[in-house]
Motif scaffolding. Structure first.
Motif, PDB file in Angstrom:
ATOM      1  N   GLN A  18       0.691  -1.485  -0.016  1.00 32.42           N
ATOM      2  CA  GLN A  18       0.262  -0.180   0.402  1.00 32.42           C
ATOM      3  C   GLN A  18       0.793   1.235  -0.134  1.00 32.42           C
ATOM      4  N   PRO A 141      -5.793   0.450  -7.916  1.00 35.37           N
ATOM      5  CA  PRO A 141      -4.842  -1.384  -7.690  1.00 35.37           C
ATOM      6  C   PRO A 141      -5.417  -2.254  -9.780  1.00 35.37           C
ATOM      7  N   SER A 150     -13.442  -7.199  -6.164  1.00 38.90           N
ATOM      8  CA  SER A 150     -12.009  -7.444  -5.595  1.00 38.90           C
ATOM      9  C   SER A 150     -12.468  -6.855  -4.166  1.00 38.90           C
ATOM     10  N   GLU A 153      -8.919  -4.884  -2.116  1.00 34.35           N
ATOM     11  CA  GLU A 153      -8.314  -3.633  -2.122  1.00 34.35           C
ATOM     12  C   GLU A 153      -8.535  -2.838  -1.386  1.00 34.35           C
ATOM     13  N   TRP A 155      -8.741   1.457  -1.658  1.00 37.81           N
ATOM     14  CA  TRP A 155      -8.876   2.462  -3.258  1.00 37.81           C
ATOM     15  C   TRP A 155      -8.554   4.149  -2.930  1.00 37.81           C
TER      16      TRP A 155
END
Ligand code: ACM
Length: 560
Positions: A18, A141, A150, A153, A155
């Motif tokens: 990240q 991502p 997904s 993740e 965002w």
């Protein structure tokens, strides 16, 4: 102890990933100017506000991103065009993602300003908005490229100020669908990846000795006969035969569909009808277009590679009418301003003995001198006539650098393929040029100097390889005096397909060299950096290709 360290590392890995994501985004082609700020902006469930003035295609592309985000992140992103948007902007109380029409931004350019509260995109045209969307997608991502949820993740996109615009207006790729035929879905997949990396011209090679690929109502035999060859030789062995009939063509309906598909992705398709050479498929369909005494007879759609001496009989008015009729129908299908009339590799041997061609040479008073032969001037006549005809259809012509030989009428654009000298000469004479030198831009050439280690391709010498690094370091201004550089409209990679018979191999040759080409086309030299480019591929872009199911060649530098 070891186990505990491994456990801690496992816990830290997502955070480190990240951190990389919140750091400098890996964008290809690299933006012109990018300054990083502090923090990040949350795109999960973001509300998207569009200036009511932006065009419908941009709105469609924005909605597509919203849909992708919604699906991938699992939280609804809504798109609205609030009437009071400009008042909100003036008050400075921004919250969410904004798309604002701004006439002060250059064509195809955009500005992206990201703070923890808001992300604001400004552009003046569809392309600018579209490229901003590509940049935003690359900041997210990779899962945003997938058509599925997904939820794991984060965002967020990093706070930054980006000011971006391309170096060249013409950023092309040639796709040869004649030597081997590729389906509409395969062509669309090529268009998708072009759009991701901000290319904007697809030069579609549609007619050749080995196959005619576009339906023409007035001449149905072009596709009934000309679109198929009996077999294909194996590699270069003229005595070999793979025993497989090969061919196919695009109907007008399919062409219209693909033109619109490309338009929605900022890509103009430029058709090429290669003339007066490279026409054996047409000659096999309508032998009366040929020269007297042409051998071998009967004409057959070619099953082998190379330059054929069988060319059109341009001394006959009926052949010129054929060319005009074909170009008339083709031009109607492609709304762009350019039409490519080919003009390369046309041996004029048959014209020397053909009575119609010789009569035409006499009628036009064409002579041979130290500058050009009478037969070369006969090709000038074809070029000039087609240029005039296509002008009545609102089109400007592009031709390969052979069209420079002899005389060339004002307004033609020259595509420099036999190295750079054709482009340099054309610009010195005042013509616009597109640089596509085979030394750097031919991506049918091998990707490694170790030819044996690669699939069979057109390169026969290591020095002819176009490695990723060689292509990346191509500088289009090289060899041009400063005063002529404004004639360079742009750069194009050419993907010829003599030895490329499958979609898997096509993508292998295309990627990642297309991404290197995108930086040649988009970035100023000071903004190019091969190490940064490779890092972007490694950390981000290759994962996008993986996710979308593209085949590619792993760069040597990244091979483990
Ligand atoms: C070409 O490669 N013959 C333009």
């Amino acid at each position: 102890m070891k186990k505990r360290i491994a456990f801690i590392i496992a816990l830290l890995l997502p955070l480190l990933a990240q951190a990389a994501q919140d750091g400098i985004p890996q964008i290809v082609p690299a933006p012109r100017k990018m300054e990083m700020g502090k923090g990040s902006f949350n795109m999960k469930g973001v509300s998207i506000n569009c200036d009511p003035a932006i065009d419908h295609r941009a709105l469609r592309a924005i909605r597509l991103l919203a849909d992708r985000l919604t699906l991938a992140s699992g939280k609804l992103s809504e798109v609205a065009s609030p009437v009071g948007l400009h008042r909100t902007m003036e008050k400075g109380k921004l919250k969410g993602l904004y798309f604002i029409q701004d006439k002060d931004i250059v064509a195809e350019g955009y500005r992206l300003s990201v703070t923890p509260q808001a992300a604001v995109v400004r552009a003046s045209d569809f392309s600018g908005f579209f490229y901003a969307l590509q940049t935003i997608r690359q900041m997210l991502p990779v899962a945003v490229y997938a058509n599925k949820p997904s939820h794991a993740e984060r965002w967020r996109i990093p706070c930054c100020e980006i000011e971006d615009a391309p170096r060249f207006g013409y950023r092309g790729l040639l796709l040869d669908c004649c030597r081997h035929f590729f389906s509409i879905d395969e062509v669309k997949k090529v268009i998708d990846v072009m759009a991701m990396f901000k290319l904007n011209r697809l030069h579609w090679h549609l007619t050749e000795d080995q196959g005619w690929r576009i339906e023409i109502d007035k001449y149905p035999k072009l596709t009934e006969i000309g679109a198929f060859r009996d077999y294909t030789i194996i590699k270069r062995d003229l005595n070999s035969n793979d025993g497989i009939r090969h061919g196919g063509y695009y109907t007008k309906e399919q062409i219209r569909d693909i033109v619109a598909y490309a338009q929605d992705r900022g890509i103009t398709i430029i058709p090429e009808v290669d003339m007066p050479g490279h026409m054996v498929a047409a000659l096999a369909s309508y032998p009366e277009l040929g020269c007297a005494g042409s051998q071998p007879q009967p004409y057959k759609v070619l099953c082998c590679w190379g330059v054929s001496k069988q060319v059109l009989n341009v001394g006959k008015e009926s052949t010129m009418k054929f060319l005009e009729d074909v170009c008339d129908e083709v031009a109607d299908l492609f709304p762009g301003e350019y039409f490519n009339i080919g003009g390369d590799e046309c041996p004029r041997d048959e014209w020397k003995t053909d009575p119609d061609c010789q009569a035409k040479i006499k009628e036009l008073g064409l002579v041979s001198d130290e500058k050009a032969s009478a037969e070369a001037r006969l090709q000038n006549y074809v070029t000039a006539r087609m240029q005039k005809f296509l002008a009545t259809k609102g089109k400007k012509i592009i031709g390969w650098d052979e069209i420079l030989e002899g005389e060339l009428a004002e307004g033609a654009t020259v595509m420099s393929w036999r190295g750079t000298k054709g482009g340099i000469e054309a610009a010195s004479k005042g013509f616009d040029v597109i640089m596509s030198p085979n030394t750097y831009c031919y991506i049918d050439h091998c990707q490694s100097e170790d030819l044996e280690s690669e699939p069979y391709c057109i390169s026969t010498k290591p020095s002819r390889a176009v490695t990723l690094t060689k292509l990346y370091h191509y500088e289009p201004y090289d060899g041009f005096p400063e005063s002529d550089r404004h004639h360079i409209l742009g750069v194009q990679a050419n993907l010829w397909t003599e030895f490329i018979g499958t979609n898997e191999y096509l993508e292998y040759m295309l990627l990642p060299r297309l991404m290197a080409m995108s930086e040649v086309q988009w970035c100023a030299p000071a903004n190019k950096d091969y190490a940064r480019f490779l890092k972007s591929l490694e950390q981000h872009e290759l994962s996008i290709l993986d996710l979308l199911g593209y085949n590619y060649r792993m760069p040597d530098e990244l091979k483990k």
